[in-house]
Design a protein around this motif. Sequence first.
Motif, PDB file in Angstrom:
ATOM      1  N   ALA A 158     -48.173  30.849 -33.331  1.00  0.00           N
ATOM      2  CA  ALA A 158     -49.072  31.771 -34.017  1.00  0.00           C
ATOM      3  C   ALA A 158     -50.227  31.017 -34.664  1.00  0.00           C
ATOM      4  O   ALA A 158     -51.344  31.538 -34.765  1.00  0.00           O
ATOM      5  N   ASP A 159     -49.985  29.792 -35.092  1.00  0.00           N
ATOM      6  CA  ASP A 159     -51.020  28.980 -35.732  1.00  0.00           C
ATOM      7  C   ASP A 159     -50.956  27.561 -35.159  1.00  0.00           C
ATOM      8  O   ASP A 159     -50.508  26.619 -35.830  1.00  0.00           O
ATOM      9  N   PRO A 160     -51.381  27.382 -33.916  1.00  0.00           N
ATOM     10  CA  PRO A 160     -51.180  26.105 -33.234  1.00  0.00           C
ATOM     11  C   PRO A 160     -51.846  24.908 -33.904  1.00  0.00           C
ATOM     12  O   PRO A 160     -51.364  23.785 -33.786  1.00  0.00           O
ATOM     13  N   ASP A 161     -52.940  25.147 -34.626  1.00  0.00           N
ATOM     14  CA  ASP A 161     -53.605  24.034 -35.300  1.00  0.00           C
ATOM     15  C   ASP A 161     -52.780  23.467 -36.447  1.00  0.00           C
ATOM     16  O   ASP A 161     -53.080  22.381 -36.958  1.00  0.00           O
ATOM     17  N   ARG A 162     -51.757  24.188 -36.858  1.00  0.00           N
ATOM     18  CA  ARG A 162     -50.901  23.713 -37.958  1.00  0.00           C
ATOM     19  C   ARG A 162     -49.618  23.050 -37.455  1.00  0.00           C
ATOM     20  O   ARG A 162     -48.736  22.749 -38.251  1.00  0.00           O
ATOM     21  N   VAL A 163     -49.503  22.829 -36.157  1.00  0.00           N
ATOM     22  CA  VAL A 163     -48.377  22.049 -35.637  1.00  0.00           C
ATOM     23  C   VAL A 163     -48.636  20.599 -36.028  1.00  0.00           C
ATOM     24  O   VAL A 163     -49.663  20.021 -35.659  1.00  0.00           O
ATOM     25  N   THR A 164     -47.733  20.027 -36.797  1.00  0.00           N
ATOM     26  CA  THR A 164     -47.972  18.690 -37.351  1.00  0.00           C
ATOM     27  C   THR A 164     -47.183  17.578 -36.669  1.00  0.00           C
ATOM     28  O   THR A 164     -47.552  16.415 -36.767  1.00  0.00           O
ATOM     29  N   ALA A 165     -46.087  17.930 -35.995  1.00  0.00           N
ATOM     30  CA  ALA A 165     -45.258  16.868 -35.416  1.00  0.00           C
ATOM     31  C   ALA A 165     -44.415  17.391 -34.261  1.00  0.00           C
ATOM     32  O   ALA A 165     -44.132  18.584 -34.160  1.00  0.00           O
ATOM     33  N   LEU A 166     -44.047  16.460 -33.412  1.00  0.00           N
ATOM     34  CA  LEU A 166     -43.083  16.683 -32.337  1.00  0.00           C
ATOM     35  C   LEU A 166     -41.804  15.968 -32.738  1.00  0.00           C
ATOM     36  O   LEU A 166     -41.845  14.791 -33.125  1.00  0.00           O
ATOM     37  N   ARG A 167     -40.686  16.664 -32.694  1.00  0.00           N
ATOM     38  CA  ARG A 167     -39.411  16.061 -33.098  1.00  0.00           C
ATOM     39  C   ARG A 167     -38.422  16.102 -31.936  1.00  0.00           C
ATOM     40  O   ARG A 167     -38.235  17.142 -31.302  1.00  0.00           O
ATOM     41  N   PHE A 168     -37.784  14.947 -31.690  1.00  0.00           N
ATOM     42  CA  PHE A 168     -36.693  14.911 -30.722  1.00  0.00           C
ATOM     43  C   PHE A 168     -35.400  15.003 -31.514  1.00  0.00           C
ATOM     44  O   PHE A 168     -35.018  14.071 -32.228  1.00  0.00           O
ATOM     45  N   ALA A 169     -34.725  16.148 -31.393  1.00  0.00           N
ATOM     46  CA  ALA A 169     -33.522  16.408 -32.171  1.00  0.00           C
ATOM     47  C   ALA A 169     -32.256  16.083 -31.385  1.00  0.00           C
ATOM     48  O   ALA A 169     -31.155  16.409 -31.831  1.00  0.00           O
ATOM     49  N   GLY A 170     -32.399  15.432 -30.253  1.00  0.00           N
ATOM     50  CA  GLY A 170     -31.242  15.183 -29.397  1.00  0.00           C
ATOM     51  C   GLY A 170     -30.416  13.968 -29.746  1.00  0.00           C
ATOM     52  O   GLY A 170     -29.360  13.752 -29.148  1.00  0.00           O
TER      53      GLY A 170
END
Length: 201
Positions: free
Chosen positions: A154-166
């Motif tokens: 909904a607010d792609p500019d506010r995506v701050t990080a990519l997390r690998f939770a595996g």
Amino acid sequence: MTLPPVRLTMTLLALGLLAACGRPEPVQPAAPPEAGAPEPAAETETHAAPAATETEDHAHDQDEGSAGGTAHVHGAADLALSREGAAFEAELISPLANFGLSEADGVFTDVVTAELSGLIELVGGDCTPAVPHAEADTSSGHTDGHIHATWTCADPDRVTALRFAGFTAFPSFETVNAVYITDTAQKAGELTPSAPELSLK
């Protein structure tokens, strides 16, 4: 032919990893022995034994001749993320063994597939993930798992990080080489159990 964003990203990732890792230095031939000098057979055997042991310990760890040019290393994986408008798309390429699966069988079990929904996460942006898609790939001579994940934010500019939770669900993962590429930005980093996030800002 135009490559889809993730395929292009994985191609760039592969080229980047090759450039970063480089190729091993060529082995220089030994000078011929002087007349009357003993043959260096014992020294050759001494050097050959550790290499054979290492190869046995990591029988499937590396494949220099894979179709994609990247190494097949147990414990390691490659993760690429791209963005187009409000949509994000990721692809994880990993030896099937990292999921605790048999590379000989070459299939994702229902138990593992059920764990894939939380494997890759975006931080911020009010994103809705789609159900990830998993497939096995044997084209490199080993069996790799390819996980495709997508999000609509909904607010792609506010995506701050990519997390690998595996790292928790699949403890065989030790490192994940992550890259994020858009038309205007590039980020890359190595994710580990103690540092599982790549900042996108």
